[in-house]
Design a protein around this motif. Structure first.
Motif, short mmCIF file in Angstrom:
data_model
loop_
_atom_site.label_atom_id
_atom_site.label_comp_id
_atom_site.label_asym_id
_atom_site.label_seq_id
_atom_site.Cartn_x
_atom_site.Cartn_y
_atom_site.Cartn_z
N SER A 1 -7.02 8.62 -0.19
CA SER A 1 -6.86 7.51 -1.14
C SER A 1 -5.51 6.80 -0.95
O SER A 1 -4.52 7.41 -0.53
CB SER A 1 -6.99 8.00 -2.58
N THR A 2 -5.54 5.53 -1.26
CA THR A 2 -4.36 4.68 -1.13
C THR A 2 -4.24 3.82 -2.37
O THR A 2 -5.23 3.29 -2.87
CB THR A 2 -4.48 3.77 0.11
N GLN A 3 -3.02 3.68 -2.88
CA GLN A 3 -2.77 2.77 -4.00
C GLN A 3 -2.40 1.41 -3.42
O GLN A 3 -1.54 1.31 -2.54
CB GLN A 3 -1.61 3.29 -4.85
N ALA A 4 -3.05 0.35 -3.89
CA ALA A 4 -2.75 -1.00 -3.45
C ALA A 4 -2.28 -1.82 -4.65
O ALA A 4 -2.85 -1.71 -5.74
CB ALA A 4 -3.98 -1.65 -2.83
N GLU A 5 -1.24 -2.60 -4.46
CA GLU A 5 -0.74 -3.50 -5.50
C GLU A 5 -0.62 -4.89 -4.92
O GLU A 5 -0.22 -5.06 -3.78
CB GLU A 5 0.62 -3.03 -6.01
N THR B 1 0.84 -1.19 0.00
CA THR B 1 0.00 0.00 0.00
C THR B 1 0.88 1.24 0.00
O THR B 1 1.97 1.24 0.57
CB THR B 1 -0.93 0.04 1.23
N LYS B 2 0.39 2.27 -0.67
CA LYS B 2 1.11 3.53 -0.77
C LYS B 2 0.07 4.65 -0.67
O LYS B 2 -0.82 4.74 -1.52
CB LYS B 2 1.85 3.61 -2.10
N LEU C 1 -1.71 7.95 -1.33
CA LEU C 1 -1.67 8.94 -2.40
C LEU C 1 -2.15 10.31 -1.92
O LEU C 1 -1.73 11.33 -2.45
CB LEU C 1 -2.52 8.47 -3.58
#
Length: 98
Positions: free
Chosen positions: A68-72, A61-62, A64
């Motif tokens: 909001s959070t970016q998940a990969e 998780t990062k 943004l």
């Protein structure tokens, strides 16, 4: 698909399992093996049917913004011979095989 859970969700040792008669889904489970808070969760994927395999997986998780959070999500896999060669041949365009 039947789903079952063991342990405390969000903690190391939690297992999420699935079982289906659909061969595209099969039977397996994933267990949380490590948590780095606000950064990464490491899993062990265990495929039981229609084939057996144990593979590492992760989710990162990062942030943004504040909302909001970016998940990969990703995993590593291994395929034994001769299936590794067969899968490459299937994935290549037919013109490259000639």
């Amino acid at each position: 698909m039947n789903k079952t859970y063991r342990g405390v969700d969000g903690e190391v040792g939690f297992v999420s399992a699935w079982a289906s008669e659909n061969p595209d889904v099969g039977v397996g489970e994933q267990e949380i093996i490590k948590i780095t808070p606000n950064e990464r969760v490491d899993f062990e994927l265990r495929f039981l049917s229609p084939f057996e395999a144990v593979e590492p997986a992760y989710m990162t998780t990062k942030p943004l913004s504040d909302t909001s959070t970016q998940a990969e999500w990703g995993f590593s896999g291994h395929m034994d011979y001769p299936m590794n060669l067969i899968s490459v041949a299937i994935l290549l365009p037919s013109s490259r095989l000639l």
